[in-house]
Structure formats: structure tokens, C-alpha cells
Design an enzyme around this catalytic site. Sequence first.
Site, PDB file in Angstrom:
ATOM      1  N   ARG A  32       0.645  -1.050  -0.215  1.00  0.00           N
ATOM      2  CA  ARG A  32       0.064   0.214   0.004  1.00  0.00           C
ATOM      3  C   ARG A  32       0.777   1.212  -0.134  1.00  0.00           C
ATOM      4  O   ARG A  32       0.458   2.239   0.403  1.00  0.00           O
ATOM      5  CB  ARG A  32      -1.112  -0.022   1.144  1.00  0.00           C
ATOM      6  CG  ARG A  32      -2.117  -1.220   1.276  1.00  0.00           C
ATOM      7  CD  ARG A  32      -3.222  -0.485   0.477  1.00  0.00           C
ATOM      8  NE  ARG A  32      -4.161  -1.712   0.580  1.00  0.00           N
ATOM      9  CZ  ARG A  32      -5.500  -1.498   1.163  1.00  0.00           C
ATOM     10  NH1 ARG A  32      -5.524  -0.544   1.920  1.00  0.00           N
ATOM     11  NH2 ARG A  32      -6.262  -2.106   1.246  1.00  0.00           N
ATOM     12  N   ARG A  36      -3.178   6.751   1.030  1.00  0.00           N
ATOM     13  CA  ARG A  36      -3.672   7.962   1.784  1.00  0.00           C
ATOM     14  C   ARG A  36      -2.947   8.596   2.679  1.00  0.00           C
ATOM     15  O   ARG A  36      -2.959   9.667   3.067  1.00  0.00           O
ATOM     16  CB  ARG A  36      -4.939   7.553   2.596  1.00  0.00           C
ATOM     17  CG  ARG A  36      -6.199   7.253   1.679  1.00  0.00           C
ATOM     18  CD  ARG A  36      -7.382   6.646   2.262  1.00  0.00           C
ATOM     19  NE  ARG A  36      -6.984   5.342   2.805  1.00  0.00           N
ATOM     20  CZ  ARG A  36      -7.591   4.549   3.480  1.00  0.00           C
ATOM     21  NH1 ARG A  36      -9.034   5.062   3.838  1.00  0.00           N
ATOM     22  NH2 ARG A  36      -7.482   3.400   3.796  1.00  0.00           N
ATOM     23  N   ARG A  45      -6.376  11.839  -5.600  1.00  0.00           N
ATOM     24  CA  ARG A  45      -7.651  11.071  -5.323  1.00  0.00           C
ATOM     25  C   ARG A  45      -8.905  11.929  -5.272  1.00  0.00           C
ATOM     26  O   ARG A  45     -10.025  11.583  -5.768  1.00  0.00           O
ATOM     27  CB  ARG A  45      -7.531  10.431  -4.070  1.00  0.00           C
ATOM     28  CG  ARG A  45      -8.555   9.783  -3.449  1.00  0.00           C
ATOM     29  CD  ARG A  45      -8.780   8.347  -3.719  1.00  0.00           C
ATOM     30  NE  ARG A  45     -10.074   7.830  -2.845  1.00  0.00           N
ATOM     31  CZ  ARG A  45     -11.158   8.028  -3.078  1.00  0.00           C
ATOM     32  NH1 ARG A  45     -11.767   8.929  -4.137  1.00  0.00           N
ATOM     33  NH2 ARG A  45     -12.073   7.385  -2.229  1.00  0.00           N
ATOM     34  N   ASP A  82      -6.829  -2.118  -7.341  1.00  0.00           N
ATOM     35  CA  ASP A  82      -7.429  -3.010  -6.104  1.00  0.00           C
ATOM     36  C   ASP A  82      -7.672  -4.316  -6.430  1.00  0.00           C
ATOM     37  O   ASP A  82      -8.066  -4.820  -7.648  1.00  0.00           O
ATOM     38  CB  ASP A  82      -8.661  -2.049  -5.411  1.00  0.00           C
ATOM     39  CG  ASP A  82      -9.015  -2.518  -3.980  1.00  0.00           C
ATOM     40  OD1 ASP A  82      -8.216  -1.933  -3.232  1.00  0.00           O
ATOM     41  OD2 ASP A  82      -9.773  -3.346  -4.072  1.00  0.00           O
ATOM     42  N   TYR A 158     -15.237 -10.990   0.010  1.00  0.00           N
ATOM     43  CA  TYR A 158     -15.537  -9.540  -0.274  1.00  0.00           C
ATOM     44  C   TYR A 158     -16.873  -9.814  -1.104  1.00  0.00           C
ATOM     45  O   TYR A 158     -18.083  -9.115  -0.979  1.00  0.00           O
ATOM     46  CB  TYR A 158     -14.687  -8.799  -1.015  1.00  0.00           C
ATOM     47  CG  TYR A 158     -13.586  -8.174   0.054  1.00  0.00           C
ATOM     48  CD1 TYR A 158     -13.833  -7.092   0.891  1.00  0.00           C
ATOM     49  CD2 TYR A 158     -12.312  -9.041   0.100  1.00  0.00           C
ATOM     50  CE1 TYR A 158     -12.855  -6.584   1.851  1.00  0.00           C
ATOM     51  CE2 TYR A 158     -11.490  -8.544   0.908  1.00  0.00           C
ATOM     52  CZ  TYR A 158     -11.730  -7.504   1.825  1.00  0.00           C
ATOM     53  OH  TYR A 158     -10.580  -7.022   2.729  1.00  0.00           O
TER      54      TYR A 158
HETATM   55  O1  1CP Z   1       0.269   0.552  -3.251  1.00  0.00           O
HETATM   56  C1  1CP Z   1      -0.324  -0.436  -3.528  1.00  0.00           C
HETATM   57  O2  1CP Z   1       0.049  -1.132  -2.359  1.00  0.00           O
HETATM   58  C2  1CP Z   1      -1.049  -0.491  -4.456  1.00  0.00           C
HETATM   59  C3  1CP Z   1      -2.367  -0.338  -4.524  1.00  0.00           C
HETATM   60  C4  1CP Z   1      -3.437  -1.296  -3.637  1.00  0.00           C
HETATM   61  C5  1CP Z   1      -3.510  -2.829  -3.231  1.00  0.00           C
HETATM   62  C6  1CP Z   1      -2.209  -3.826  -3.647  1.00  0.00           C
HETATM   63  C7  1CP Z   1      -4.524  -0.942  -2.867  1.00  0.00           C
HETATM   64  C8  1CP Z   1      -5.216   0.422  -3.176  1.00  0.00           C
HETATM   65  N1  1CP Z   1      -5.534  -1.932  -2.580  1.00  0.00           N
HETATM   66  C9  1CP Z   1      -4.332  -3.080  -2.598  1.00  0.00           C
HETATM   67  C10 1CP Z   1      -4.823  -4.613  -2.050  1.00  0.00           C
HETATM   68  C11 1CP Z   1      -5.979  -4.769  -1.275  1.00  0.00           C
HETATM   69  N2  1CP Z   1      -7.110  -4.008  -1.419  1.00  0.00           N
HETATM   70  C12 1CP Z   1      -6.094  -5.968  -0.394  1.00  0.00           C
HETATM   71  C13 1CP Z   1      -4.872  -6.755  -0.152  1.00  0.00           C
HETATM   72  C14 1CP Z   1      -3.858  -6.195   0.640  1.00  0.00           C
HETATM   73  C15 1CP Z   1      -4.322  -5.759   2.298  1.00  0.00           C
HETATM   74  O3  1CP Z   1      -4.969  -7.102   3.031  1.00  0.00           O
HETATM   75  O4  1CP Z   1      -4.370  -4.824   2.718  1.00  0.00           O
HETATM   76  C16 1CP Z   1      -7.511  -5.736   0.091  1.00  0.00           C
HETATM   77  C17 1CP Z   1      -7.974  -6.730   1.027  1.00  0.00           C
HETATM   78  C18 1CP Z   1      -7.995  -4.732  -0.668  1.00  0.00           C
HETATM   79  C19 1CP Z   1      -9.383  -4.279  -0.341  1.00  0.00           C
HETATM   80  C20 1CP Z   1      -9.607  -2.978   0.070  1.00  0.00           C
HETATM   81  N3  1CP Z   1      -9.634  -1.918  -0.894  1.00  0.00           N
HETATM   82  C21 1CP Z   1      -9.964  -2.610   1.330  1.00  0.00           C
HETATM   83  C22 1CP Z   1     -10.023  -3.079   2.679  1.00  0.00           C
HETATM   84  C23 1CP Z   1     -11.233  -3.508   3.112  1.00  0.00           C
HETATM   85  C24 1CP Z   1     -11.611  -3.969   4.324  1.00  0.00           C
HETATM   86  O5  1CP Z   1     -12.290  -3.515   5.166  1.00  0.00           O
HETATM   87  O6  1CP Z   1     -11.356  -5.253   4.371  1.00  0.00           O
HETATM   88  C25 1CP Z   1      -9.752  -1.029   1.316  1.00  0.00           C
HETATM   89  C26 1CP Z   1      -9.954  -0.066   2.446  1.00  0.00           C
HETATM   90  C27 1CP Z   1      -9.761  -0.690  -0.176  1.00  0.00           C
HETATM   91  C28 1CP Z   1      -9.454   0.608  -0.831  1.00  0.00           C
HETATM   92  C29 1CP Z   1      -7.996   0.973  -1.099  1.00  0.00           C
HETATM   93  N4  1CP Z   1      -7.256   0.244  -1.957  1.00  0.00           N
HETATM   94  C30 1CP Z   1      -6.080   0.865  -2.046  1.00  0.00           C
HETATM   95  C31 1CP Z   1      -6.361   1.930  -1.620  1.00  0.00           C
HETATM   96  C32 1CP Z   1      -5.166   3.190  -1.486  1.00  0.00           C
HETATM   97  C33 1CP Z   1      -7.349   2.044  -0.826  1.00  0.00           C
HETATM   98  C34 1CP Z   1      -7.890   3.282  -0.126  1.00  0.00           C
HETATM   99  C35 1CP Z   1      -9.262   3.912  -0.681  1.00  0.00           C
HETATM  100  C36 1CP Z   1      -9.085   5.391  -0.986  1.00  0.00           C
HETATM  101  O7  1CP Z   1      -7.909   5.848  -1.406  1.00  0.00           O
HETATM  102  O8  1CP Z   1      -9.965   5.844  -1.058  1.00  0.00           O
END
Ligand code: 1CP
Length: 351
Positions: A32, A36, A45, A82, A158
Site C-alpha cells: 500500500r 492515503r 484522489r 485494487d 468480499y
Molecule cells: O500501493 C499499493 O499497494 C497498490 C495499491 C493497492 C493494493 C495492492 C490498493 C489500493 N489496494 C491493494 C490490495 C488490497 N485491497 C487488499 C490486499 C492487501 C491487504 O490486505 O491490505 C485488500 C484486502 C483490498 C480491499 C480494500 N480496498 C480495502 C480493505 C477493506 C476491508 O475492510 O477489508 C480497502 C480499504 C480498499 C480501498 C483502497 N485500495 C487501495 C487504497 C489506496 C485504498 C484506500 C481507498 C481510498 O483511497 O479512498
Amino acid sequence: MITKPSDALPPSRLERVLAGEILSPPPVWLMRQAGRYLPEYREVRARAGSFLDLCYDPKLAAEVTLQPINRFGFDAAILFSDILVVPHALGQEVGFTEGEGPRLDPIAGEAALGRLDLSQATKRYERVYETVARVRSTLPRETALIGFCGAPWTVATYMVAGRGSPDQAAARLWAYRDPAGFARLIDLLVESSVEYLAGQVAAGAGVLQIFDSWAGSLPDSELDRWVIRPTVDLLARLRSRGVTVPVIGFARGVGARAPSYLAATGVDAIGCDTAMSRSTMLELARTTAVQGNLDPLVLVAGGDRLDRDVRSLLAAMTGKRHVFNLGHGIVPETPTEHVARLVALIRGERV
Ligand code: 1CP
């Protein structure tokens, strides 16, 4: 054999470790890392509209992918996208609400699978491939580019619950009540993920990571069926399509079962979560490259505690194939100065 743009480049430090070399200092990137905690991310964003709009906009997604490289000089960039792009591309409704996380129109049972459309997904993935190609063409030669997908089990949790859930109960229940129906969902995800990853490699990704963030919620009796076998299947199909790049498996929460995950799946490197014991990490390091383990909250705390934990991890992994990373994604509260300090500590630079 797929010839990919990255074939023309000398291997990056990350790829060298994944291929068997021991490097000091180890290559470093953070899960990640585009996100943010970076003010420049928050700015893009806000401009992009919705989170999914950002994922599907090759110009903006490429810009965001490069932000942490420009700021910290990490050894690898990870495609900005994502894991939930896959269900969205398949036709499931997916939205991200600020501060609440993802919301999906839940898939309640086998009957709902008919709504998912593999050929539509293939078309929607093209925008992501364009991001990969754009990033590769601007990324410094020595920086690796990581493509990724969620593992079928984690993505299914999910899709079935319609949101992130603390215990992944909905998917676990479906798998117990109707394993044949649930297996159809998993198979569909394997097929679409193979397509998605092969496309990313063809566009320039030199390394892949499979995120199985919820692998740890399954009892031992189910791990093989829903985590290991789908990953084996996914890798076999990827290899049979001529994709040869190294694959990092991140099965979060499997603990002492990590060595059997490694042996059964044959991934080229293993992601270690925050809770993984040093002894399991060292056992894994005997046969593979190990990545991760630093608590993302230690990076928030900073100070002496950060210095100590970084030095201790580096010392434990000296002489091993090691990729420095966190045990899970960087959190939005992380001060950017702590990230700069982390990179300097790893590289032995004065700060
Ligand atoms: O920088 C990076 O790593 C690349 C971008 C990336 C990756 C690899 C994002 C951006 N998400 C992910 C993987 C991801 N997404 C996973 C696997 C890794 C982990 O366990 O963290 C999972 C479970 C998600 C699902 C997801 N997407 C969540 C988790 C939800 C939950 O409650 O279980 C969330 C909050 C997101 C949104 C998201 N994805 C990425 C970002 C920067 C964000 C934040 C949202 C935003 O900017 O508004």
C-alpha cells in the site's frame, strides 16, 4: 512464451533476490505504498472522483503508482489498483465509500454466478494494462514493477459478504453448506485472475504478488481446499500460458502453516505478516526469499522503537534472501518522515 517489455531490462534488485541472490542492503518496498498517507495521493484522489475511477484511469493511476518511487526511491513500484477490480470487471457492483471501505452487491449463492461475465472482464482489464505499460515506460530501469491480484479465497470473501468482514463468515458458511457451488465461484476467480495477471505481465510487470489477506480465517481442514489448491491452479495456468515472472505469495494469518503453503504452491517468495514468528521466517528462508513482517504500527510510532525493530529484522535476515517490507499495508496515519527514516536505516544512510 510471452515476451514482455521487462525482458529487455537488466534484473532489478528485487528480481535478483527472488531469483536466488542475497543482497545487502535488501531491496525494500511497502504494501500500500501508494495511498492515503501521502498528501500527493490525497490530492490526485480528490481530483479523480471515485476510487474506482482512479483505478481505471491509466494516466492518474500511473501517476499515483510513481508517487512513492519519486519520494522515497523504493526498489519496486506496485501497480495502483485494487483486488476488487476483478469482481467489478466481472460485473458485480462495487463501490468505495470514504471512511467505510468497499461495498459490493453480495453474491448470495450459485444462482447469482450467472451474472458474472468473463469476457466483459477481459475488456475492462485493458485499462489496467495500459497503466502498467505507462508506469514501466517511465519507471527507472533499476526499479521493479509488481503486478498483483487478490487470491480467489480473499476476493470471494468480499464478493459474498458484500463488504470487508471481521470473520469472513458469509464465505465460510457458503463453503461449508455448498462446497460445489462455492467451488464454481473460486474457479471463475482463478480463470479471471490468470487472465488479469498474464495481461499485466504482457504489459510490463516483472514480478507478481498474490494477496490472500484472509487466508488465516480458515481452519486447517479448509486451507488446502480454498487457499492452497486455487493458488496451485492459478499458478499452473499462468505458467502454461508462458508467464515465467516470479510470484510472491502473501497468505496472511497462516502462521506455522506457511511452510506447507510454500511447499504446495511453489511460489517464488513468501510474504510474512506481522504476527509471523521469527522461527517460521527463518525456516522459510532456508528454501525461499522472505518478505515483510515489520508491524505497520511500528512505522506509525517511529522513534527508537522503529530503529530497534528495523535493525533487529535486518540482523535476523543477514545472509538470507530478504525483501524488506511491512507485515501488512501501510496505514493512512503513517508520517512520511518515518518512511524516509525507514528507507535510510535499511540502506545505512545518515539521516
Ligand atoms: O500501493 C499499493 O499497494 C497498490 C495499491 C493497492 C493494493 C495492492 C490498493 C489500493 N489496494 C491493494 C490490495 C488490497 N485491497 C487488499 C490486499 C492487501 C491487504 O490486505 O491490505 C485488500 C484486502 C483490498 C480491499 C480494500 N480496498 C480495502 C480493505 C477493506 C476491508 O475492510 O477489508 C480497502 C480499504 C480498499 C480501498 C483502497 N485500495 C487501495 C487504497 C489506496 C485504498 C484506500 C481507498 C481510498 O483511497 O479512498
